[in-house]
Design an enzyme around this catalytic site. Sequence first.
Site, PDB file in Angstrom:
ATOM      1  N   HIS A   1       0.865  -1.179   0.000  1.00 31.78           N
ATOM      2  CA  HIS A   1       0.000   0.000   0.000  1.00 31.78           C
ATOM      3  C   HIS A   1       0.909   1.239   0.000  1.00 31.78           C
ATOM      4  O   HIS A   1       2.026   1.189   0.522  1.00 31.78           O
ATOM      5  CB  HIS A   1      -0.833  -0.050   1.284  1.00 31.78           C
ATOM      6  CG  HIS A   1      -1.894   0.985   1.392  1.00 31.78           C
ATOM      7  ND1 HIS A   1      -1.631   2.261   1.824  1.00 31.78           N
ATOM      8  CD2 HIS A   1      -3.224   0.930   1.139  1.00 31.78           C
ATOM      9  CE1 HIS A   1      -2.765   2.942   1.833  1.00 31.78           C
ATOM     10  NE2 HIS A   1      -3.742   2.167   1.423  1.00 31.78           N
TER      11      HIS A   1
ATOM     12  N   ASP B   1       3.179  -4.777   8.147  1.00 32.67           N
ATOM     13  CA  ASP B   1       1.934  -4.021   8.002  1.00 32.67           C
ATOM     14  C   ASP B   1       0.783  -5.024   8.121  1.00 32.67           C
ATOM     15  O   ASP B   1       0.551  -5.836   7.215  1.00 32.67           O
ATOM     16  CB  ASP B   1       1.946  -3.320   6.635  1.00 32.67           C
ATOM     17  CG  ASP B   1       0.604  -2.671   6.295  1.00 32.67           C
ATOM     18  OD1 ASP B   1      -0.389  -2.916   7.010  1.00 32.67           O
ATOM     19  OD2 ASP B   1       0.545  -1.932   5.293  1.00 32.67           O
TER      20      ASP B   1
ATOM     21  N   GLN C   1      -4.373  -5.532   6.755  1.00 30.94           N
ATOM     22  CA  GLN C   1      -5.339  -6.477   6.173  1.00 30.94           C
ATOM     23  C   GLN C   1      -5.310  -7.830   6.867  1.00 30.94           C
ATOM     24  O   GLN C   1      -6.220  -8.641   6.660  1.00 30.94           O
ATOM     25  CB  GLN C   1      -5.059  -6.670   4.668  1.00 30.94           C
ATOM     26  CG  GLN C   1      -5.223  -5.415   3.834  1.00 30.94           C
ATOM     27  CD  GLN C   1      -6.675  -4.922   3.775  1.00 30.94           C
ATOM     28  OE1 GLN C   1      -7.631  -5.620   4.131  1.00 30.94           O
ATOM     29  NE2 GLN C   1      -6.842  -3.679   3.343  1.00 30.94           N
TER      30      GLN C   1
ATOM     31  N   LYS D   1     -10.780  -1.454  10.060  1.00 29.53           N
ATOM     32  CA  LYS D   1     -10.977  -2.589   9.150  1.00 29.53           C
ATOM     33  C   LYS D   1     -11.393  -3.833   9.919  1.00 29.53           C
ATOM     34  O   LYS D   1     -11.544  -4.904   9.352  1.00 29.53           O
ATOM     35  CB  LYS D   1      -9.686  -2.867   8.375  1.00 29.53           C
ATOM     36  CG  LYS D   1      -9.285  -1.736   7.427  1.00 29.53           C
ATOM     37  CD  LYS D   1      -8.042  -2.104   6.669  1.00 29.53           C
ATOM     38  CE  LYS D   1      -7.332  -0.928   6.057  1.00 29.53           C
ATOM     39  NZ  LYS D   1      -8.038  -0.318   4.942  1.00 29.53           N
TER      40      LYS D   1
ATOM     41  N   CYS E   1      -4.674   2.339  -3.813  1.00 29.63           N
ATOM     42  CA  CYS E   1      -3.476   2.876  -3.154  1.00 29.63           C
ATOM     43  C   CYS E   1      -2.303   1.915  -3.312  1.00 29.63           C
ATOM     44  O   CYS E   1      -1.504   1.713  -2.372  1.00 29.63           O
ATOM     45  CB  CYS E   1      -3.716   3.165  -1.672  1.00 29.63           C
ATOM     46  SG  CYS E   1      -5.051   4.309  -1.386  1.00 29.63           S
TER      47      CYS E   1
HETATM   48  N1  C6P Z   1      -6.192   0.105   2.643  1.00 30.17           N
HETATM   49  C1  C6P Z   1      -7.953  -0.283   1.021  1.00 30.17           C
HETATM   50  O1  C6P Z   1      -9.040  -0.005   0.482  1.00 30.17           O
HETATM   51  P1  C6P Z   1      -5.145   3.353   7.067  1.00 30.17           P
HETATM   52  O2  C6P Z   1      -5.801   4.107   5.940  1.00 30.17           O
HETATM   53  O3  C6P Z   1      -4.014   4.105   7.694  1.00 30.17           O
HETATM   54  O4  C6P Z   1      -6.114   2.798   8.058  1.00 30.17           O
HETATM   55  O5  C6P Z   1      -4.527   2.035   6.384  1.00 30.17           O
HETATM   56  C2  C6P Z   1      -3.609   2.156   5.337  1.00 30.17           C
HETATM   57  C3  C6P Z   1      -3.293   0.804   4.785  1.00 30.17           C
HETATM   58  C4  C6P Z   1      -2.032   0.288   4.985  1.00 30.17           C
HETATM   59  N2  C6P Z   1      -1.704  -0.953   4.562  1.00 30.17           N
HETATM   60  C5  C6P Z   1      -2.579  -1.736   3.924  1.00 30.17           C
HETATM   61  C6  C6P Z   1      -2.163  -3.106   3.492  1.00 30.17           C
HETATM   62  C7  C6P Z   1      -3.868  -1.264   3.674  1.00 30.17           C
HETATM   63  O6  C6P Z   1      -4.741  -2.048   3.021  1.00 30.17           O
HETATM   64  C8  C6P Z   1      -4.235   0.044   4.095  1.00 30.17           C
HETATM   65  C9  C6P Z   1      -5.594   0.602   3.784  1.00 30.17           C
HETATM   66  C10 C6P Z   1      -7.547   0.457   2.277  1.00 30.17           C
HETATM   67  O7  C6P Z   1      -7.207  -1.166   0.596  1.00 30.17           O
HETATM   68  C11 C6P Z   1      -7.795   1.933   2.164  1.00 30.17           C
HETATM   69  S1  C6P Z   1      -6.751   2.715   1.013  1.00 30.17           S
END
Ligand code: C6P
Length: 414
Positions: A127, A205, A208, A231, A371
């Site tokens: 991401h 990270d 997910q 999430k 992203c």
């Molecule tokens: N992915 C998706 O629709 P935040 O926004 O900080 O809570 O998470 C960021 C983030 C970081 N790593 C991974 C692997 C992610 O999937 C995400 C967030 C969402 O895939 C929103 S862009």
Amino acid sequence: MQTSVINIENIRNDFPILKRKVHKDKPLVYFDNAATSQKPIQVIDSISNYYLNYNSNIHRAVHELAEESTVAYELTRDKVAKFINVKNREELIFVRGTTEAINLVAYSWGRQNVQKDDIVVTTEYEHHSNIVPWQLLTKEKGAKLEYIGVDDNGELKLDQLDAYLDTGKVKIVTFSQMSNVLGTISKTEEIIKKCHQKGVRVLVDGAQSVPHLKVDIQKLDCDFFAFSAHKMLGPTGVGVLWAKKELLENMAPFNAGGDMIREVHKYETTWNDLPYKFEAGTPNIADVIGFSAALDYLDKIGMDKVREHEIELTKYALDKISAVKGIVLYGTPDITKRGGVISFNLGDIHPHDLATIIDEDGIAIRSGHHCAQVLMERLDVSATSRASFYIYNTKEEVDVFIRSLNRARELFRI
Ligand code: C6P
């Protein structure tokens, strides 16, 4: 409405939003869970209960409300520790989300530990949150950013990691435990072991993975771990950074201000104990408290069952979607190596057009680059459509989705 694993009907009753209709009369089919999950009534109630009954700042005053909110806020930390099996609660820092957690590490640890000509290794399926902070750091330091490639099955090419590690210049390897686009589950323990054998730090990270898999931090033994509450049934604006104590103790603060200090004098300040050294200012108290209820909810179902349900549902969906004429699927067909995320394209329909058409049938999916533009380049596409599942999704909803894809296909004469 069951999968063989959990009683979805009972679960769905806890999610008021799942009763709403969209486009006047279409039952909502919410398949955008990788972006953010829906929230059960228990989470919503716990946030409103805080505001209705004991709203007050934490860690400061001695009155009864402040005591209650401080206890509730700190209780979430204990629950997070139990949920991901962390031994020391002071190693858990509340942040706004995964993005902020990774930025904290890149800023505070990275600026102290990465120097000119060092290498930071990430992957092609990250991401943007796990790429851009490292670009900023490596550019500032004159260091290099390298990528572990993704093979045609959507898995990481770990021989490339070996080659980077052999240079002796790698300072940190940072990767997602589960790809938000391909659903690939990384060989997390293997990567961590390889890195540690060479004395290299590892950030995982878990944005997910934590919502969908049982994660055991002590077993993984990484150095940094980041994830977001929203999430996994929790509110937005709350995330967690876990890091080993000795690392946190040696890192400079990220944000400076109230609560993160021990003593402030005109020209000198000393830092508060962990974890408060990294929690400057009034935190997101209500939502941290709401997150507690989300953790309880998942705990009650059991993460093994969450995973089993998603395997059954994803397998069902993959079987059905594979039969749709013109479909292109990304990622491995091996269900044991992936989570409940299906990225696809249908003929030459642009993903945004496809998402708009199936939205008319009440189906919410995400379309675009998710992203993850580096991965889009690797897949040689500008965008994909993505359906992502959670505990309240059903096989009947998958059937509605497949019918809708076929309607779009007919509209475009594919
Ligand atoms: N992915 C998706 O629709 P935040 O926004 O900080 O809570 O998470 C960021 C983030 C970081 N790593 C991974 C692997 C992610 O999937 C995400 C967030 C969402 O895939 C929103 S862009």
